[in-house]
Design an enzyme around this catalytic site. Structure first.
Site: not given
Ligand code: UD1
Length: 361
Positions: A207
């Protein structure tokens, strides 16, 4: 004493659970669990509360997704109002996600004491959003709970007062060691047996923006997985970020040997780890969990903020070199597995040590 715990993203939940439990054991009843809502899907968040026996968060800021700045800023704006109202004696923050840094900045400016659990880790790679979060959070937190000696060394090198640093061990391992027997039982249930046969699959997670946001990199990783899946089944629970990218980029991954799943809960995923031939991942936490379990881990990164998993544990960094990934995976299939040791203080008692220190602050 009034304690406010801030969690927001998947890897925070297993770190907060043992600390809350240890504090309840010390009779600290006034504990508030605040969820920022950074992760919001059922299988990225809700499932964990039940499995980890975490109380339902009493506050949810519901920030959702956004760019790094939007997400961090939204958490700060909403968190500031809550923390002013709740007036905790200390705020505990976990790991290196955007929720962690956002809460740290708000508290530092309001002069509310902050304890950072899993402090001092450094990848020395400032292209990672998490590295920026780590550096800033540690700089402005009052009490730093570290998992390993290398983390203490990093903080001391950055000029942080030794009196603020407490080596407590790896908090993730508290949760893992507690729930391992329950996770192993998952194999008795049909849902896991329908996914895979024991010891007959690679387990994959990916991810990191550096691996999944660039079409060339992601398609070369997927191509390698497709090729490997001809030799051994691959189970790949796909993070939402990665799923979006695979769809956007139209990357082909429909082959019989490569099984894509939705993200799994803690127990199912741990159960799958225990019986995997090896993990292929870019997650921080999984590098640690595999070291504890003695399962080989091939990490698709050029660096790690958890060097002890390489020096003592079962972790090998393969970077984005797909030939190396393939070679290492095949070596493992031939029975040539890296042997490791469990690092010091990965003993299931980090939560208790943190609670002892908080009681004496
Ligand atoms: C975040 C953390 C990372 C951690 C990871 C575990 C930061 C900078 N990064 O990254 O350190 O290892 O979580 O998962 O805080 N999304 C969904 N549903 C959700 C959550 C996210 O669809 O419940 C999608 C959204 O489109 C979002 C993307 O995933 O834009 C990324 O989510 P985000 O929380 O921004 O960062 P992660 O890549 O999950």
């Amino acid at each position: 004493m009034k304690i406010l715990h801030v969690v927001g993203a998947r890897p925070n939940f297993m770190k907060a659970a043992p600390v809350m439990k240890a504090l309840f054991k010390k009779n600290i009843q006034e504990q508030v669990l605040l969820h920022t809502g950074q992760h919001y899907d059922q299988n990225m968040s809700r499932v964990f509360f039940h499995e980890l026996e975490l109380p339902e968060p009493s506050i949810n800021l519901e920030v959702g997704s956004g760019t790094q700045a939007v997400q961090t800023a939204n958490i700060m704006v909403r968190f500031e109002k809550v923390v002013q109202k709740k007036t905790p004696d200390i705020v505990l923050i976990y790991g290196d996600v955007n929720s962690t840094i956002a809460a740290a900045i708000v508290c530092a400016k309001l002069r509310i004491a902050v304890g950072h659990v899993e402090a001092g880790l450094r990848s020395f790679d400032r292209t990672m959003p998490e590295e920026i979060n780590r550096i800033v959070t540690d700089r402005i937190s009052d009490t730093l709970f570290t998992p390993s000696v290398d983390a203490d060394d990093n903080l001391i090198r950055e000029g942080i007062d030794r009196n603020r640093i407490h080596l407590v061990g790896n908090i993730m391992i508290d949760t893992l060691s507690l729930l391992l027997p329950k996770a192993r039982q998952c194999w008795e249930e049909a849902r896991l047996r329908n996914i895979a046969d024991k010891k007959d699959y690679f387990l994959v997670t990916l991810h990191r923006p550096s691996n999944v946001d660039n079409p060339e990199v992601l398609s070369s990783i997927v191509k390698t997985l497709v090729s490997l899946s001809k030799q051994k089944q691959i189970i790949f629970p796909v993070h939402p970020r990665t799923k979006h990218r695979i769809h956007e980029m139209g990357i082909a991954c429909n082959t019989k040997g490569l099984k894509l799943l939705n993200p799994l809960g803690y127990l199912d995923f741990l159960a799958l780890q225990t019986e995997a031939v090896a993990l292929i991942t870019d997650s921080g936490g999984i590098q640690e969990e595999t070291t504890y379990l003695g399962i080989p881990c091939l990490t698709v990164r050029t660096n790690t903020e958890r060097p002890v998993t390489v020096t003592l544990g079962t972790n090998t960094l393969v970077g984005q070199d797909m030939n190396l990934l393939q070679t290492e995976a095949i070596r493992i299939l031939k029975g040539n597995k890296k042997q490791g040791k469990i690092p010091p203080l990965w003993d299931g008692s980090a939560g208790k040590r943190i609670a002892d220190i908080i009681m004496n602050l």
